[in-house]
Write a protein that holds these residues in place. Structure first.
Motif, PDB file in Angstrom:
ATOM      1  N   ARG C 219       0.977  -1.121   0.126  1.00 42.48           N
ATOM      2  CA  ARG C 219      -0.021  -0.062   0.011  1.00 42.48           C
ATOM      3  C   ARG C 219       0.742   1.285   0.150  1.00 42.48           C
ATOM      4  NH1 ARG C 219      -5.615   0.434   1.950  1.00 42.48           N
ATOM      5  NH2 ARG C 219      -5.948   2.928   1.622  1.00 42.48           N
ATOM      6  N   ALA C 220       1.870   1.094   0.587  1.00 47.56           N
ATOM      7  CA  ALA C 220       2.890   2.378   0.590  1.00 47.56           C
ATOM      8  C   ALA C 220       3.472   2.568  -0.628  1.00 47.56           C
ATOM      9  CB  ALA C 220       4.147   2.149   1.889  1.00 47.56           C
ATOM     10  N   GLU C 221       3.833   1.593  -1.397  1.00 47.34           N
ATOM     11  CA  GLU C 221       4.410   1.643  -2.653  1.00 47.34           C
ATOM     12  C   GLU C 221       3.253   2.381  -3.526  1.00 47.34           C
ATOM     13  OE1 GLU C 221       7.766  -1.616  -3.089  1.00 47.34           O
ATOM     14  OE2 GLU C 221       5.826  -2.187  -3.061  1.00 47.34           O
ATOM     15  N   LEU C 222       1.964   1.692  -3.473  1.00 44.85           N
ATOM     16  CA  LEU C 222       1.226   2.279  -4.310  1.00 44.85           C
ATOM     17  C   LEU C 222       0.938   3.946  -3.989  1.00 44.85           C
ATOM     18  CD1 LEU C 222      -1.632   2.117  -6.044  1.00 44.85           C
ATOM     19  CD2 LEU C 222      -2.597   1.261  -3.888  1.00 44.85           C
ATOM     20  N   ASP C 223       0.917   4.213  -2.774  1.00 46.66           N
ATOM     21  CA  ASP C 223       0.581   5.871  -2.316  1.00 46.66           C
ATOM     22  C   ASP C 223       1.764   6.607  -2.941  1.00 46.66           C
ATOM     23  OD1 ASP C 223      -1.676   5.525  -1.136  1.00 46.66           O
ATOM     24  OD2 ASP C 223      -0.722   5.088   0.990  1.00 46.66           O
ATOM     25  N   ALA C 224       3.044   5.932  -2.907  1.00 48.67           N
ATOM     26  CA  ALA C 224       4.163   6.890  -3.407  1.00 48.67           C
ATOM     27  C   ALA C 224       4.261   7.062  -4.933  1.00 48.67           C
ATOM     28  CB  ALA C 224       5.662   6.118  -2.995  1.00 48.67           C
ATOM     29  N   LEU C 225       3.594   5.939  -5.688  1.00 50.66           N
ATOM     30  CA  LEU C 225       3.441   6.187  -7.331  1.00 50.66           C
ATOM     31  C   LEU C 225       2.133   7.110  -7.523  1.00 50.66           C
ATOM     32  CD1 LEU C 225       3.689   2.302  -8.169  1.00 50.66           C
ATOM     33  CD2 LEU C 225       5.304   4.171  -8.972  1.00 50.66           C
ATOM     34  N   LEU C 226       1.199   7.236  -6.656  1.00 48.31           N
ATOM     35  CA  LEU C 226       0.212   7.963  -7.080  1.00 48.31           C
ATOM     36  C   LEU C 226       0.733   9.444  -6.899  1.00 48.31           C
ATOM     37  CD1 LEU C 226      -2.709   6.225  -5.393  1.00 48.31           C
ATOM     38  CD2 LEU C 226      -2.375   6.550  -7.741  1.00 48.31           C
ATOM     39  N   ASP C 227       1.407   9.650  -5.790  1.00 46.30           N
ATOM     40  CA  ASP C 227       1.958  11.140  -5.546  1.00 46.30           C
ATOM     41  C   ASP C 227       2.662  11.615  -6.555  1.00 46.30           C
ATOM     42  OD1 ASP C 227       0.923  10.999  -2.925  1.00 46.30           O
ATOM     43  OD2 ASP C 227       2.913  10.487  -1.954  1.00 46.30           O
ATOM     44  N   ILE C 228       3.478  10.824  -7.269  1.00 47.80           N
ATOM     45  CA  ILE C 228       4.542  11.118  -8.211  1.00 47.80           C
ATOM     46  C   ILE C 228       3.503  11.255  -9.544  1.00 47.80           C
ATOM     47  CG2 ILE C 228       5.384   9.622  -9.844  1.00 47.80           C
ATOM     48  CD1 ILE C 228       7.912   9.654  -8.446  1.00 47.80           C
ATOM     49  N   ALA C 229       2.567  10.403  -9.697  1.00 47.27           N
ATOM     50  CA  ALA C 229       1.765  10.905 -10.873  1.00 47.27           C
ATOM     51  C   ALA C 229       1.023  11.894 -11.123  1.00 47.27           C
ATOM     52  CB  ALA C 229       0.729   9.357 -10.944  1.00 47.27           C
ATOM     53  N   LEU C 230       0.621  12.377 -10.059  1.00 44.52           N
ATOM     54  CA  LEU C 230      -0.323  13.586  -9.649  1.00 44.52           C
ATOM     55  C   LEU C 230       0.413  14.775 -10.107  1.00 44.52           C
ATOM     56  CD1 LEU C 230      -2.701  13.000  -6.723  1.00 44.52           C
ATOM     57  CD2 LEU C 230      -3.376  13.111  -9.086  1.00 44.52           C
ATOM     58  N   VAL C 231       1.778  14.800  -9.792  1.00 39.73           N
ATOM     59  CA  VAL C 231       2.651  15.948 -10.089  1.00 39.73           C
ATOM     60  C   VAL C 231       2.743  15.942 -11.551  1.00 39.73           C
ATOM     61  CG1 VAL C 231       5.250  16.536  -9.691  1.00 39.73           C
ATOM     62  CG2 VAL C 231       3.744  15.898  -7.719  1.00 39.73           C
ATOM     63  N   SER C 232       3.205  14.700 -12.111  1.00 41.53           N
ATOM     64  CA  SER C 232       3.443  14.692 -13.565  1.00 41.53           C
ATOM     65  C   SER C 232       2.401  15.155 -14.411  1.00 41.53           C
ATOM     66  CB  SER C 232       4.010  13.443 -13.939  1.00 41.53           C
ATOM     67  OG  SER C 232       5.361  13.277 -13.574  1.00 41.53           O
ATOM     68  N   THR C 233       1.303  14.639 -14.055  1.00 41.76           N
ATOM     69  CA  THR C 233      -0.267  14.716 -14.856  1.00 41.76           C
ATOM     70  C   THR C 233      -0.530  16.462 -14.801  1.00 41.76           C
ATOM     71  OG1 THR C 233      -1.302  14.026 -13.163  1.00 41.76           O
ATOM     72  CG2 THR C 233      -0.959  12.551 -14.965  1.00 41.76           C
ATOM     73  N   ALA C 234      -0.083  17.041 -13.687  1.00 42.68           N
ATOM     74  CA  ALA C 234      -0.444  18.411 -13.352  1.00 42.68           C
ATOM     75  C   ALA C 234       0.531  19.377 -14.610  1.00 42.68           C
ATOM     76  CB  ALA C 234      -0.113  19.014 -11.937  1.00 42.68           C
ATOM     77  N   GLU C 235       1.633  18.707 -14.530  1.00 39.18           N
ATOM     78  CA  GLU C 235       2.738  19.393 -15.628  1.00 39.18           C
ATOM     79  C   GLU C 235       2.332  19.149 -17.049  1.00 39.18           C
ATOM     80  OE1 GLU C 235       6.567  18.525 -12.710  1.00 39.18           O
ATOM     81  OE2 GLU C 235       6.368  17.641 -14.945  1.00 39.18           O
ATOM     82  N   LEU C 236       1.749  18.001 -17.210  1.00 46.39           N
ATOM     83  CA  LEU C 236       1.220  17.838 -18.757  1.00 46.39           C
ATOM     84  C   LEU C 236      -0.100  18.527 -19.023  1.00 46.39           C
ATOM     85  CD1 LEU C 236       1.768  13.713 -18.710  1.00 46.39           C
ATOM     86  CD2 LEU C 236       2.944  15.593 -19.872  1.00 46.39           C
ATOM     87  N   ALA C 237      -1.068  18.588 -17.958  1.00 41.68           N
ATOM     88  CA  ALA C 237      -2.154  19.632 -18.104  1.00 41.68           C
ATOM     89  C   ALA C 237      -1.619  21.082 -18.597  1.00 41.68           C
ATOM     90  CB  ALA C 237      -2.969  19.607 -16.719  1.00 41.68           C
ATOM     91  N   GLU C 238      -0.763  21.372 -17.951  1.00 42.75           N
ATOM     92  CA  GLU C 238      -0.068  22.775 -18.230  1.00 42.75           C
ATOM     93  C   GLU C 238       0.418  22.866 -19.537  1.00 42.75           C
ATOM     94  OE1 GLU C 238      -0.050  26.187 -17.900  1.00 42.75           O
ATOM     95  OE2 GLU C 238      -0.825  25.145 -16.233  1.00 42.75           O
ATOM     96  N   LEU C 239       0.979  21.880 -19.982  1.00 39.27           N
ATOM     97  CA  LEU C 239       1.561  21.848 -21.667  1.00 39.27           C
ATOM     98  C   LEU C 239       0.400  21.787 -22.465  1.00 39.27           C
ATOM     99  CD1 LEU C 239       4.496  19.265 -21.169  1.00 39.27           C
ATOM    100  CD2 LEU C 239       4.766  21.932 -21.735  1.00 39.27           C
ATOM    101  N   GLN C 240      -0.740  20.965 -22.333  1.00 39.56           N
ATOM    102  CA  GLN C 240      -1.998  20.796 -22.910  1.00 39.56           C
ATOM    103  C   GLN C 240      -2.456  22.238 -23.164  1.00 39.56           C
ATOM    104  OE1 GLN C 240      -3.785  17.996 -20.825  1.00 39.56           O
ATOM    105  NE2 GLN C 240      -3.530  16.426 -22.394  1.00 39.56           N
ATOM    106  N   ARG C 241      -2.658  22.959 -22.107  1.00 38.53           N
ATOM    107  CA  ARG C 241      -3.311  24.285 -21.803  1.00 38.53           C
ATOM    108  C   ARG C 241      -2.548  25.129 -22.951  1.00 38.53           C
ATOM    109  NH1 ARG C 241      -5.359  23.342 -16.979  1.00 38.53           N
ATOM    110  NH2 ARG C 241      -3.110  23.582 -15.957  1.00 38.53           N
ATOM    111  N   ALA C 242      -1.064  25.132 -22.538  1.00 36.06           N
ATOM    112  CA  ALA C 242      -0.189  26.191 -23.431  1.00 36.06           C
ATOM    113  C   ALA C 242      -0.352  25.934 -25.062  1.00 36.06           C
ATOM    114  CB  ALA C 242       1.352  25.676 -22.958  1.00 36.06           C
ATOM    115  N   ALA C 243      -0.283  24.539 -25.449  1.00 38.13           N
ATOM    116  CA  ALA C 243      -0.560  24.165 -26.972  1.00 38.13           C
ATOM    117  C   ALA C 243      -1.660  24.620 -27.522  1.00 38.13           C
ATOM    118  CB  ALA C 243      -0.424  22.749 -26.818  1.00 38.13           C
ATOM    119  N   LEU C 244      -2.912  24.643 -26.796  1.00 41.03           N
ATOM    120  CA  LEU C 244      -4.013  24.873 -27.098  1.00 41.03           C
ATOM    121  C   LEU C 244      -4.292  26.494 -27.137  1.00 41.03           C
ATOM    122  CD1 LEU C 244      -6.258  22.204 -25.570  1.00 41.03           C
ATOM    123  CD2 LEU C 244      -6.055  22.529 -28.062  1.00 41.03           C
ATOM    124  N   ALA C 245      -3.583  27.293 -26.155  1.00 43.06           N
ATOM    125  CA  ALA C 245      -3.645  28.542 -26.230  1.00 43.06           C
ATOM    126  C   ALA C 245      -3.151  29.211 -27.478  1.00 43.06           C
ATOM    127  CB  ALA C 245      -2.994  29.176 -25.066  1.00 43.06           C
TER     128      ALA C 245
END
Lengths: 248, 248, 248, 248, 248, 248
Positions: C219-245
């Motif tokens: 469960r601890a490993e699962l939690d660590a992976l989710l933490d990291i994924a949320l950081v990266s997907t937030a960055e990707l969302a920003e790149l998508q916004r920039a491309a569409l702008a």
């Protein structure tokens, strides 16, 4: 004259091809590759080298070169269904794959290639007429690089010269009575006669495939189309040479 | 001279076709049919007429002519696997079916045919070279009879003339440097260049498909092959006329 | 520390993605398109808009969004056989196509889309790990452009807002005991646990697919992976916004 | 009496078969062949001999005989779609191919055949009822010639006698309450009961396949059908003997 | 409280699974088998042991475990078409088969199994939600018996312990805002989020597959679902132990 | 005598069937169902009723009954490959599906059924000989319940009696010269002659399919097999009546 120049939507003269670019080594993984464009038509050509030959060729001391052609579903104006989804390849796909393979084998000395296989993949990313002839022209560049790779790696002896010539192809046709080179899609769909011509670097024919789309064509029309095709394929051979002359 | 006559196993001169016979109306069921032989090559051609057209053509007032080609498994020297057993049609089958269909459509006025469909089946019973060109030549006879049947039955108005010309085809090639007509299998497998030429009754081209089997071919060789093909297809057109002139 | 930086062949920190580029409007024909790269992984995403829905949906007032994923045969280190040649799609292809479709439907209000269909094609031109998550991230950009196109053309009312959020995805995993983001192929093949996480622009989960490749995970490993994924997907969302702008 | 003779459209008595002809050696290529006609039903039967057996039989010292049945698309009154186009064989085709194979294996001593394979192809050129029984009857002649060919060529020792008997088949049925032999299509489609009976030259049963098409049948009706079938198959065995007695 | 109990049609509490029964050794032929029921969901799981591995694994000293999942056509409320009739497996079938295989391989030491293959078949006889998780849970019992059989027969050395742990799975989801275990079909079709969780006997994760069916889910919801899944899979592990403790 | 009893591994007399059980209404979902066992042979039969008929039957006022047969991959001693994985149904599967369908249609008055469809699925869970005849016998019970369900629901008028009789089937054969009923797998594989006999409740034949497995059979042997089959099918008809007499 200006009247002739007006014939074509993009201002080309009848015998003029669209701008052709060859992006050699596009793929980081394939032994040879080229992204070729004829105007808006774009084809990704890769050459995959593997030691050994299919079982039915084993032990004869000769190599094997084959090709597969495919279009991305939205390479065209309207989306086409994928052939993997339909569960079978269409007749046109088969026909073009076979044409590309035969055209390349015409400039390969399979004895000199030794018991090795090269598979060419031509995937049309964007289609605007002339995809099969662009495929052949780009595939030759990918093939040439894969052969050099194999010689560099020692799969083919340094002393062997599997390539006997270069090969390029162009689509020509008669539109509104005028023979023209490198038909774009809007021209191709209006053409009375459509001909794909595959020519070696030394100017001899590998394939001549002429089809009456609207009405049968005369011997004189056939001759005019061949004249124009020889001019364009000579230009393409020059572009291939230039692309291959650069450091990879 | 005798030296030229010696070139061919069966004693033919280079420009001579094998004995061609057309057994018109072979099938008791099809609206048109012909069993055609070019020497040992035998193809059963049937034309099936049905009122109506495929959905994608409905309402345009035009008809549809299409063709399917197939070889019996033991029409060849070694038995081939059936395509129904393999679960898919091969590339060569697709390619030839499409060629036959295009060749026949070149002499059909689909407006005059009205919203009717004719399906041509060319089944090779015995193969000894030239099966695709024999198919086209026999298919025209089956097609002509199916069109007449439809006019007699009133499916097509008496005043309509859906057939605009006749069409015949021959395989020509260069063997040991000599251009020859109607290659038998043993000749075909040795040919350096192989060309299938489809010509209308009035002597114009419908398809020209030339392929370098061994080495690329020159413009002069191409011209010599076209000369010979025009002679042979003119003879075949005469045989078609004779077959159709008899009472059915 | 330097010790952590040494973990990854390309010098990235564990939570860092590869350089991501989005070439919006790559296709001249599709209603929306993007060529997305995550390092050497390159996917061409197109969105094809057609008025109307499949028959089983007709009359319900809702639209349809679906996706198809495929890899070019030589997008990988060793050439794979084409699925169109094999005659059927493999399980992995099916699975990824379904995942992409579900991910995009999570941010589409099908009522607001009206009775219209958008088909997303994700074709992998070059593969170096993370092709399914790159596909989702690029597909969102293509989808957004196709929706805008449909609103501009009047297929969807100007007042409708079919897109409810953005969506992006990243592959995360545990390699040598360390949780890492955006695994390249060499990392992915060594990962003990591999997880694909699809997240909306507002940071909620659409899909979480975690698989023990080597040994079960805690469960601890699962939690660590989710933490990291949320950081990266937030960055990707920003790149998508920039491309569409940018102007298209 | 005349009343009975009137029962059948072509004037036959109930127990009479249609005129049967066997054109032995029709194919110039197959090791054995026969074009058999039962009235308008025409089937081309070929036997292809190849040394060796499928892998799963290798090393057991026994041979293999199998059969494939197919109908040309326009062998019937209305054109049928090709099974190669549909991409799969239908249940009826499978069923008849299996029946022909079993029937022939009943008169083959596979030990005496040695490790050799004979494939029988039965292609229906024209269908007017009784195609499966005509196939079996013609296939036996093709098989017998292929076995003789193999003995002459030395593939099978001169001292071996792979054929243990002859085999022939007939379709019988009850039409309007009267048991009849060799049903033509118009009779078959009206039959209440339809039975295919395969019988050896010595008068024993290989297969009995009776089906109630309309209403169930009694034991007495079954017996009457078997009586008639034994008469007709004895006649067919005589015709087979006569065909095989001629020089090939 | 009673209010919570009312949530579920069958009176279960949110964290409660349906009655689960495991009929071990149901098949008289398979090396291991279990008929497992979760309420009305019934799956027949068999494990087929064969010495040897597929060619691509030969010589590596490791075994192979794979799985196939299928539903009987009338296991569902409305009859589905058979995949053998459609001629291809659907994406969902592929996806579930792969999930079952991965889950079982997570508790198999393929080195200890040696070069042997075990194929698991999970055939759904009756479906009422949770068929994939029932399949995994039942498949483990069949697998355990097949492994014991192989040890008893000497195909696997007595000293080897190919099973490293047990594995069970449950489907959990959020229905009307409440996290629930083991969703029946009527619940599953209303779920906002659906998650399949595969857990070892020692409580670690093998697979976590969460999907937003309706709207994206938060980290808190994800955590609540995992809590419930760990409780249920611990109960299932106990039932597996009990089933395997009985004499076969 | 004891000598005869010794003939069969399980101590049966030649004319005795194995213990037959019919578990009616096994499926909670199908309109009719039965799990039938002949010894170790177990077949799950379901009948799925749907209003309406296939398009080609629409408007004729008649219903449609069809059947599909399949074996689970590990219903046999050695695991068979799934037909959905192979991508096509085998000939044997087709043949048996067609036999079951014809057998049931023999006791259905399709006019009385009205424009409704019943699909029968026979899935073999465990196979020990006689699966096709067990399928027919069980399918009749499922069919009868589906017909009753349709009358109760009003899909078929109360006054209509779509079932005209019952139908049952048995496999008989000659083993070591002795005619026997209901062959188990070990007997079937040794049988010289194998016959499947389908008989109505009133004792008339629907299908008789006799095959010489080893050597041709005489008329006397055929008669002895039919005698035995009539006894066994009468017993089975009685069991069917008993099963249907119980409240569902």
């Amino acid at each position: 004259m200006s009247s002739t120049a007006d014939l074509r939507a993009d201002g080309r003269t009848p015998a003029q091809t669209r701008p052709v670019t060859i992006e050699r080594g596009w793929s980081a993984q394939a032994e040879g590759s080229a992204l070729i464009s004829f105007g808006r038509t774009k084809v990704l050509c890769t050459a995959s080298f593997t030691p050994g030959v299919p079982r039915w060729l084993t032990g004869r001391g000769t190599g094997w070169v084959t090709a597969e052609y495919s279009m991305l579903p939205r390479s065209t104006n309207e989306r086409m269904q994928r052939e993997s989804v339909k569960g079978r390849m269409g007749g046109r796909t088969h026909e073009i794959s076979r044409l590309i393979g035969r055209s390349l084998r015409a400039v390969i000395d399979t004895k000199a290639l030794g018991e090795n296989t090269i598979v060419i993949d031509c995937d049309v990313l964007q289609a605007d007429g002339g995809t099969r002839t662009a495929s052949i022209t780009g595939a030759y560049v990918a093939l040439a690089d894969a052969v050099e790779w194999a010689r560099a790696q020692g799969h083919v002896p340094r002393s062997s010269r599997p390539l006997t010539d270069s090969v390029a192809a162009v689509s020509v046709g008669i539109v509104d009575g005028v023979p023209m080179s490198d038909l774009a899609y809007v021209e191709d769909s209006r053409a009375e006669t459509d001909m794909n011509v595959v020519v070696t670097g030394s100017g001899e024919f590998v394939e001549v495939q002429g089809t009456a789309e609207g009405k049968p064509f005369s011997r004189a029309e056939l001759d005019a189309l061949l004249d124009i095709a020889l001019v364009s394929t000579a230009e393409l051979a020059e572009l291939q040479r230039a692309a291959l002359a650069e450091g990879r």
